[in-house]
Structures are given as structure tokens and as C-alpha cells.
Design a protein around this motif. Structure first.
Motif, PDB file in Angstrom:
ATOM      1  N   CYS A  10     -13.623  99.357 -38.690  1.00 16.43           N
ATOM      2  CA  CYS A  10     -13.142  98.492 -37.630  1.00 16.43           C
ATOM      3  C   CYS A  10     -12.211  97.431 -38.189  1.00 16.43           C
ATOM      4  N   GLU A  24     -10.550  97.571 -40.967  1.00 13.77           N
ATOM      5  CA  GLU A  24      -9.323  98.184 -41.463  1.00 13.77           C
ATOM      6  C   GLU A  24      -8.360  98.480 -40.315  1.00 13.77           C
ATOM      7  N   SER A  25      -8.893  98.951 -39.219  1.00 14.58           N
ATOM      8  CA  SER A  25      -8.058  99.232 -38.057  1.00 14.58           C
ATOM      9  C   SER A  25      -7.405  97.960 -37.530  1.00 14.58           C
ATOM     10  N   LEU A  26      -8.215  96.940 -37.376  1.00 15.19           N
ATOM     11  CA  LEU A  26      -7.689  95.673 -36.870  1.00 15.19           C
ATOM     12  C   LEU A  26      -6.582  95.165 -37.768  1.00 15.19           C
ATOM     13  N   ARG A  27      -6.832  95.206 -39.060  1.00 12.66           N
ATOM     14  CA  ARG A  27      -5.833  94.717 -40.006  1.00 12.66           C
ATOM     15  C   ARG A  27      -4.563  95.547 -39.949  1.00 12.66           C
ATOM     16  N   LEU A  64      -6.252  90.909 -29.977  1.00 10.25           N
ATOM     17  CA  LEU A  64      -6.897  92.125 -30.469  1.00 10.25           C
ATOM     18  C   LEU A  64      -8.381  91.927 -30.729  1.00 10.25           C
ATOM     19  N   ILE A 112     -11.206  94.149 -28.905  1.00  6.16           N
ATOM     20  CA  ILE A 112     -12.170  94.926 -29.675  1.00  6.16           C
ATOM     21  C   ILE A 112     -13.600  94.533 -29.331  1.00  6.16           C
ATOM     22  N   ARG A 144      -1.749 101.035 -35.597  1.00  9.29           N
ATOM     23  CA  ARG A 144      -2.784 101.092 -36.613  1.00  9.29           C
ATOM     24  C   ARG A 144      -2.402 102.028 -37.759  1.00  9.29           C
ATOM     25  N   ILE A 167      -1.599 100.698 -41.543  1.00 11.85           N
ATOM     26  CA  ILE A 167      -2.428 101.047 -42.696  1.00 11.85           C
ATOM     27  C   ILE A 167      -1.570 101.701 -43.780  1.00 11.85           C
ATOM     28  N   ARG A 202       0.669  98.977 -45.428  1.00 10.90           N
ATOM     29  CA  ARG A 202      -0.050  98.127 -46.380  1.00 10.90           C
ATOM     30  C   ARG A 202      -0.234  98.847 -47.709  1.00 10.90           C
TER      31      ARG A 202
END
Lengths: 132, 132
Positions: free
Chosen positions: A23, A25-28, B43, B47, B115, B119, B122
Motif C-alpha cells: 500500500c 509503495e503504491s501511494l508513493r 490520495l 485510500i 502508480r 514506481i 523511482r
DNA sequence: GTTAGCAGTATCCCAAAGGATACCAGTATC
DNA sequence: GATACTGGTATCCTTTGGGATACTGCTAAC
């Protein structure tokens, strides 16, 4: 990270993502993506660079309303995120051209998704105002 | 529009989009979409509401660091954009629950796109730092 | 030799976003 | 009758984003 994004915001929700780690990681990930596109002028700059490289003053002329300070700052951020390269040509005086990278193409799908959703959303919200 | 997005930024680029009108509409679409997700807490709120409705104080407790003022403001914006409904139950004292709407599901594809790209990005940027 | 263009930088200023803290009326608990 | 919880609002403050303006060193054109 070099995008300048801040530290994590903690939200624990184990019901949709299966672990707190996932969760987070997804948010980030989403926040990183939003961050690199944030600011008033990133998109206009990218659009203006699409198709042909541009010199600094050229960009400033094409994008109505942007100041040199902000353009300079935004270009640096775009460079950091590898969307743009700054080419220096040893003419006299030196010519400097900003150009989109191949990697910047990877944004296309996410921009498409944002675009479609955004257009649809605008119609939805404006449509409702008309009926009231 | 009710999202609060500002007036159009003019960038004329007829080389990628086929008309200036289309280009402007695309830009505005993307900016609208970015706008509704903007802000530090949208967000995390979404969530936290995923799966179960929450009361105001519950939300505040779940989302570490958010103040009542900001939570209240963000919830109002989410309501305006029809991502959230505010349900009032006539208990004594009244119970108020915030709940995601069906329409909020339409964000899923764009959030997924953000997302995945985020990811990947990053990893790319951090990876480069390691090699230096 | 003055003017204009290039690629920016420096400085000052303002508005918006968001944090800290205090507070409110109503109710329920001890 | 004091305390605590609810769903917020009000006020003050700091930080950040961005605009306005001036300026720089360099070169080319008039």
C-alpha cells in the motif's frame, strides 16, 4: 530522491492492498508520478518541446506568460527527471537547445489516461451545473 | 469549473495534436485530472476510505499528521468532485460518515497508470544514483 | 560605440497551501 | 458537575510557488 518528493505519508489500509508495504509503495508511486508533473508549466513545456527541440528564448516566446526564472527552474527539474536534455553547441555565441528524451515518451500512456479522464470529468461536472 | 482549476494556458503546438483546439483541450484535460488529485492528502484520504466508510475523527486518527482544518477542506473538495458522499445519520448525537462513490472508481485506471509509472521512475532515478 | 539578442541569475514581492492551536455546541460517562 | 468525545470552525503563522523587474557577460548588427 532527486524528484524532490518528500518522505512517506503513512496510511495503513490492509483491505485493498494486501500488505501495508504494498500500500505504501503504491501511494508513493502515485505521488512520485504526480510530483514530476506538478507545477503550472511542466506540461506546457513538454508540449512545446514535442516534435522539435527549442532554445531557451524560443520556449519563453512560445509559452505565453512564463518568466525566465520559472522556465529555468522547470527545465532543471525536467532535466533531473530525464525528460529533457540540454544540448550546448559551440557556436559563437553558444547555442543551447532543450530536447525531449526518449524516456519522456514513457509518460505518454499516463498522460493519455489523465487526459481522457480529465475531459470526461469536466463534461460530467459542467453538465450537472447546467441541469441545476 | 467546480474543480477550481484556473483559466487556460495557451500553448500552440500544431505538430502533435492536429489542431490548436484539440491541443488545448488535451492540456486542459490533463491539468484538470492533475488538479483533482493535487494536494498532500487527497490520495491518503481516498485510500483510507477504500473498503469502508469512515467518520471524521476516524479519518483523522487513521491518517497520521492531518489536521482537522485540512481534512475538512479536502473532504469538501472530494465531495465537489463526486468522489465522496457525506452521509448524516440521525442518531444522538448525529453520526457523519464519509464514503467513496461509485464514480470514484473511475479514477482507478488513471491511478494505476500513475502508480506503475511512478514506481518504475523511482527505481530508474535511484538506480542511477547508485552507479555514480 | 550604441543597440539588440542570447541564456540565464538575483532580488523582491504576493498569494495559496498547509500546520498549530484554540475553540464551539451538543451529548455521554464517571 | 467535571471530563471526554463528536464534527467541525476560526485564527494565526510559516512555507512554497510563482510573478515582476532588474541585471549580467557575451556577441552581432547597425
Amino acid at each position: 530522491m532527486s524528484t524532490g518528493n518528500q518522505g512517506p505519508i503513512s496510511v495503513t489500509n490492509s483491505s485493498i492492498n494486501h500488505s501495508a508495504v504494498e500500500c505504501t509503495e503504491s501511494l508513493r508511486g502515485v505521488q512520485d508520478a504526480l510530483y514530476v508533473l506538478s507545477g503550472k508549466w511542466k506540461l506546457p513545456i513538454i508540449i512545446t518541446l514535442t516534435g522539435q527541440p527549442r532554445r531557451f528564448k524560443e520556449l519563453q516566446r512560445q509559452i505565453a506568460g512564463i518568466t525566465a526564472k520559472v522556465l529555468s527552474k522547470e527545465l532543471k527539474e525536467l532535466e533531473m527527471n530525464e525528460f529533457v536534455v540540454r544540448n550546448v553547441y559551440a557556436t559563437t555565441p553558444v547555442t543551447i537547445e532543450y530536447e525531449l528524451t526518449e524516456y519522456s515518451q514513457s509518460l505518454n500512456t499516463v498522460i493519455e489516461a489523465l487526459r481522457n479522464w480529465g475531459i470526461q470529468h469536466r463534461e460530467r461536472i459542467i453538465g450537472q451545473h447546467k441541469t441545476v
